[in-house]
Scaffold this motif. Structure first.
Motif, PDB file in Angstrom:
ATOM      1  N   UNK A   1     -50.189 -25.232  55.719  1.00 17.01           N
ATOM      2  CA  UNK A   1     -49.026 -25.997  55.266  1.00 17.01           C
ATOM      3  C   UNK A   1     -49.264 -27.494  55.251  1.00 17.01           C
ATOM      4  N   UNK A   2     -50.489 -27.911  55.565  1.00 12.20           N
ATOM      5  CA  UNK A   2     -50.820 -29.334  55.513  1.00 12.20           C
ATOM      6  C   UNK A   2     -50.265 -30.154  56.668  1.00 12.20           C
ATOM      7  N   UNK A   3     -49.595 -29.504  57.612  1.00 16.43           N
ATOM      8  CA  UNK A   3     -49.018 -30.237  58.753  1.00 16.43           C
ATOM      9  C   UNK A   3     -50.108 -30.937  59.563  1.00 16.43           C
ATOM     10  N   UNK A   4     -49.806 -32.155  60.000  1.00 18.39           N
ATOM     11  CA  UNK A   4     -50.764 -32.879  60.838  1.00 18.39           C
ATOM     12  C   UNK A   4     -50.113 -33.147  62.191  1.00 18.39           C
ATOM     13  N   UNK A   5     -50.824 -32.823  63.259  1.00 13.80           N
ATOM     14  CA  UNK A   5     -50.329 -33.093  64.617  1.00 13.80           C
ATOM     15  C   UNK A   5     -51.314 -34.031  65.300  1.00 13.80           C
ATOM     16  N   UNK A   6     -50.772 -34.974  66.034  1.00 10.99           N
ATOM     17  CA  UNK A   6     -51.640 -35.805  66.879  1.00 10.99           C
ATOM     18  C   UNK A   6     -51.381 -35.383  68.326  1.00 10.99           C
ATOM     19  N   UNK A   7     -52.414 -34.870  68.975  1.00 14.38           N
ATOM     20  CA  UNK A   7     -52.260 -34.421  70.364  1.00 14.38           C
ATOM     21  C   UNK A   7     -53.078 -35.312  71.288  1.00 14.38           C
ATOM     22  N   UNK A   8     -52.602 -35.428  72.539  1.00 15.06           N
ATOM     23  CA  UNK A   8     -53.401 -36.144  73.525  1.00 15.06           C
ATOM     24  C   UNK A   8     -54.661 -35.352  73.813  1.00 15.06           C
ATOM     25  N   UNK A   9     -55.681 -36.102  74.154  1.00 17.44           N
ATOM     26  CA  UNK A   9     -56.990 -35.507  74.435  1.00 17.44           C
ATOM     27  C   UNK A   9     -56.904 -34.386  75.482  1.00 17.44           C
ATOM     28  N   UNK A  10     -56.007 -34.556  76.465  1.00 16.86           N
ATOM     29  CA  UNK A  10     -55.970 -33.570  77.550  1.00 16.86           C
ATOM     30  C   UNK A  10     -55.109 -32.339  77.249  1.00 16.86           C
ATOM     31  N   UNK A  11     -54.359 -32.395  76.167  1.00 22.29           N
ATOM     32  CA  UNK A  11     -53.504 -31.233  75.878  1.00 22.29           C
ATOM     33  C   UNK A  11     -53.890 -30.518  74.575  1.00 22.29           C
ATOM     34  N   UNK A  12     -54.793 -31.120  73.781  1.00 27.11           N
ATOM     35  CA  UNK A  12     -55.027 -30.607  72.430  1.00 27.11           C
ATOM     36  C   UNK A  12     -55.521 -29.149  72.421  1.00 27.11           C
ATOM     37  N   UNK A  13     -56.340 -28.818  73.441  1.00 31.59           N
ATOM     38  CA  UNK A  13     -56.989 -27.507  73.422  1.00 31.59           C
ATOM     39  C   UNK A  13     -55.956 -26.378  73.481  1.00 31.59           C
ATOM     40  N   UNK A  14     -55.038 -26.507  74.446  1.00 30.66           N
ATOM     41  CA  UNK A  14     -53.995 -25.487  74.564  1.00 30.66           C
ATOM     42  C   UNK A  14     -53.127 -25.443  73.317  1.00 30.66           C
ATOM     43  N   UNK A  15     -52.880 -26.636  72.756  1.00 31.63           N
ATOM     44  CA  UNK A  15     -52.042 -26.703  71.543  1.00 31.63           C
ATOM     45  C   UNK A  15     -52.734 -25.990  70.374  1.00 31.63           C
ATOM     46  N   UNK A  16     -54.031 -26.208  70.255  1.00 35.39           N
ATOM     47  CA  UNK A  16     -54.781 -25.571  69.153  1.00 35.39           C
ATOM     48  C   UNK A  16     -54.744 -24.052  69.323  1.00 35.39           C
ATOM     49  N   UNK A  17     -54.961 -23.616  70.560  1.00 36.83           N
ATOM     50  CA  UNK A  17     -54.961 -22.166  70.813  1.00 36.83           C
ATOM     51  C   UNK A  17     -53.582 -21.585  70.496  1.00 36.83           C
ATOM     52  N   UNK A  18     -52.559 -22.326  70.837  1.00 34.03           N
ATOM     53  CA  UNK A  18     -51.184 -21.899  70.554  1.00 34.03           C
ATOM     54  C   UNK A  18     -50.948 -21.836  69.035  1.00 34.03           C
ATOM     55  N   UNK A  19     -51.362 -22.866  68.339  1.00 36.51           N
ATOM     56  CA  UNK A  19     -51.165 -22.912  66.884  1.00 36.51           C
ATOM     57  C   UNK A  19     -51.908 -21.761  66.198  1.00 36.51           C
ATOM     58  N   UNK A  20     -53.106 -21.465  66.665  1.00 40.38           N
ATOM     59  CA  UNK A  20     -53.913 -20.415  66.032  1.00 40.38           C
ATOM     60  C   UNK A  20     -53.208 -19.058  66.064  1.00 40.38           C
ATOM     61  N   UNK A  21     -52.426 -18.853  67.112  1.00 39.01           N
ATOM     62  CA  UNK A  21     -51.741 -17.550  67.247  1.00 39.01           C
ATOM     63  C   UNK A  21     -50.861 -17.241  66.046  1.00 39.01           C
ATOM     64  N   UNK A  22     -50.349 -18.287  65.423  1.00 40.19           N
ATOM     65  CA  UNK A  22     -49.441 -18.048  64.287  1.00 40.19           C
ATOM     66  C   UNK A  22     -50.109 -18.231  62.934  1.00 40.19           C
ATOM     67  N   UNK A  23     -51.415 -18.313  62.919  1.00 38.22           N
ATOM     68  CA  UNK A  23     -52.068 -18.560  61.619  1.00 38.22           C
ATOM     69  C   UNK A  23     -52.826 -17.321  61.139  1.00 38.22           C
TER      70      UNK A  23
END
Ligand code: ATP
Ligand code: MG
Length: 571
Positions: free
Chosen positions: A549-571
């Protein structure tokens, strides 16, 4: 994996030879290359996707009790002669001889192979049920290989065969496979529908095709929005349409000069097309004439005709001489006045017509006031549903109007009953010590076709949009400038962290311009792109872009990994 070490030759332009978007994108994104018509090599990215689809299939087959084996591709002709299919398989079978002149084929399917494999060794009901599968190349010399992996001559198929002691057992195995297929295609991220299907040449009991919904698909399916009925157009059952009852008028022969099509007849006689009876003449492989009759506005369904006529395997357009010989007249045919013994198949709806127009089996002549119930010799004709479904036909389950859509058949499940165990004499002893034939099922999935169907469903003007589960890589990490040490180092860390967390990640360490790399990422279609830029490094953040969907997220260095793993679940 690092992009500098990855063999992924993307193309700048869409190759001219490809029609279908999936075929174009597979070539452009460097997933496959053509060796010959319908014969392809899989390059690393394409092969990664294939392997992921295969892995999903394996997990689901194993979960239902399937055991993986590997049978030979080269199959001896004897087995096929024993089952009777050597003669009927036709030109689609790739045949060969060894140096001693012994005949073989390259396996188009493996019913013969597996049945002969187990017949001498599975002897007791205690060894049943048994489900064996393989994932392997199949060979079919398709008349028109096309659309890349969609219809090729060498293709990867998962084929599972089930052996049960009785029909109930077979139906349980069938249901297990049906459920497994549901899970497989769901996990692959596909929008699909299981549709009731014809069993075709394979014979046996019931069958479903798993069809991925896509306008470019070669399969046409009828479905109901009011209930859950869905069937391939070949299979869709149709109820008899009852015509308004009328007073019977007497049969009359009239002149219809040059009116050899239904359109001409209806115009010339000025009758509605629903009042006409249309004929189509075929011959089967043995040259037997088969005359089929449907209402003028309907189309014949060749599969239904084949199912209705015993022993008929294929239909060809009839020679005029065969029609004449049977007492018919091409362009002016009807069942009235044909020679005895002619095979006539009449659609059930035709039998409900009153005072209709039909040919008179004479040049330039038609009958009017034909009432089939009165005028056809119903003892000598086959009356059944031989009509092709069309949009708006009533649903056979609930009567609401059917809709039509197109799709890609990615898998099919069949019950075979004892068709092969009987012809190949494969038996076991039941609990009473009685010899019985196995009740079998067979279940295929086209692995390459599944990959193509996924692209067909998931793409945009920039390229592929992989569902995560079958993407060649889940995440790509792209330093905007890989020549910059800081960016490369920062990217490597992210790459290592994601890999360690079990995310299938590619590091795009190529020293190309950022624009070139971004285009490739979009073309290849990784679900998530992480961009490493001087700004991100300075702020200690990570830029995450979702391909879908072209969405762009800016995550802090210390939280990005969990966020990416979370996002992948819905892709
Ligand atoms: P089709 O009607 O498309 O020719 P089929 O009904 O003959 O296919 P099956 O014998 O049911 O095919 O094979 C199982 C699966 O193998 C199909 O559902 C399809 O996904 C795949 N398959 C069949 N033929 C091809 C082909 N020529 N190229 C790629 N995949 C194929
Ligand atoms: Mg099929």
């Amino acid at each position: 994996m690092r992009a500098t070490q990855l063999y992924a030759p993307t193309l700048r332009e869409y190759p001219a030879e490809a029609e279908l978007v999936s075929h174009k994108l597979m070539l452009k994104a460097g997933l496959i290359r053509k060796a010959a018509g319908g014969v392809y090599s899989y390059l690393p990215l394409g092969w990664r996707t294939i392997r992921k689809i295969e892995q999903i299939i394996r997990e689901e087959m194993d979960a239902k009790g399937g055991q993986e084996i590997m049978m030979p591709i080269i199959q001896p002709a004897e087995y096929w002669k024993e089952s009777g299919r050597w003669a009927v398989y036709g030109d689609e079978m790739m045949r060969m001889k060894d140096r001693h002149g012994r005949e073989f084929c390259l396996g188009p399917t493996h019913e013969e192979m597996i049945t002969t494999l187990i017949r001498s060794e599975v002897r007791s009901y205690k060894q049943l049920p048994l489900m064996l599968y393989q994932i392997q190349n199949k060979y079919r010399d398709e008349i028109r290989p096309r659309f890349g992996l969609m219809r090729s001559r060498e293709f990867i198929m998962k084929d599972l065969y089930s052996f049960d002691a009785d029909i109930d057992g077979m139906n349980i195995s069938y249901q297990k496979m049906y459920d497994a297929y549901d899970r497989i295609f769901t996990r692959c991220g596909l929008k699909f529908r299981p549709v009731e299907a014809d069993n075709g040449a394979i014979g046996g009991g019931h069958s479903h095709e798993f069809t991925v919904l896509a306008p470019s698909g070669e399969s046409s399916i009828a479905y109901c929005e009011s209930c859950d009925y869905a069937a391939s157009d070949e299979k869709a059952e149709l109820k008899v349409i009852h015509s308004q009852e009328e007073e019977l008028k007497s049969l009359e022969k009239v002149l219809t000069p040059n009116c050899h099509t239904i359109e001409m007849v209806k115009d010339y006689l000025n009758v509605p097309i629903e009042k006409t009876i249309k004929a189509v003449a075929f011959q089967d492989d043995d040259g037997r004439l088969i005359l089929a009759f449907v209402r003028g506005d309907h189309e014949v369904n060749e599969i239904k005709i084949l199912n209705a006529v015993e022993g008929a395997l294929h239909l060809h357009m009839a020679e005029e001489s065969a029609i004449t010989e049977a007492g018919g007249c091409a362009g002016f045919m009807s069942p009235i006045g044909l020679k005895d013994g002619t095979i006539v198949v009449v659609d059930s709806t035709v039998m409900e017509m009153y005072n209709a127009v039909a040919g008179a089996n004479e040049v330039d002549k038609h009958y009017i006031n034909v009432t089939p119930k009165r005028d056809f010799n119903s003892e000598k004709i086959i009356i059944t549903d031989i009509r092709m479904v069309k949009e708006g036909d009533p649903c056979p389950h609930c009567g609401q109007p059917l809709k039509m859509t197109r799709g890609i058949e990615v898998g099919q499940v069949f019950t075979l009953g004892n068709k092969y165990s009987k012809s190949l004499n494969a038996t076991f002893l039941d609990e009473n010590g009685k010899e019985k034939f196995f009740e079998m099922g067979c279940y295929g999935i086209g692995v390459g076709r599944t990959m193509a169907a996924a692209i067909e469903q998931h793409n945009d003007e920039f390229g592929i949009i992989w569902p995560r589960a079958i993407a060649p890589f889940e995440v790509v990490v792209v330093p905007v400038n890989a020549k910059n040490e800081d960016q490369l180092e920062y990217s490597e860390k992210i790459y290592e962290e994601l890999k360690a967390a079990g995310v299938d990640t590619l590091l795009d360490d190529r020293r190309d311009r950022a624009g070139v790399k971004f285009n490739d990422c979009d073309l290849i279609g990784y679900p998530i792109r992480i961009t490493v830029s001087p700004k991100g490094i300075a702020e200690d953040t990570v830029e995450v872009k979702i391909r879908k969907n072209g969405e762009v997220h800016i995550f802090n260095r210390n939280e990005y990994k969990d966020k990416v793993i979370e996002l992948l679940k819905n892709l």
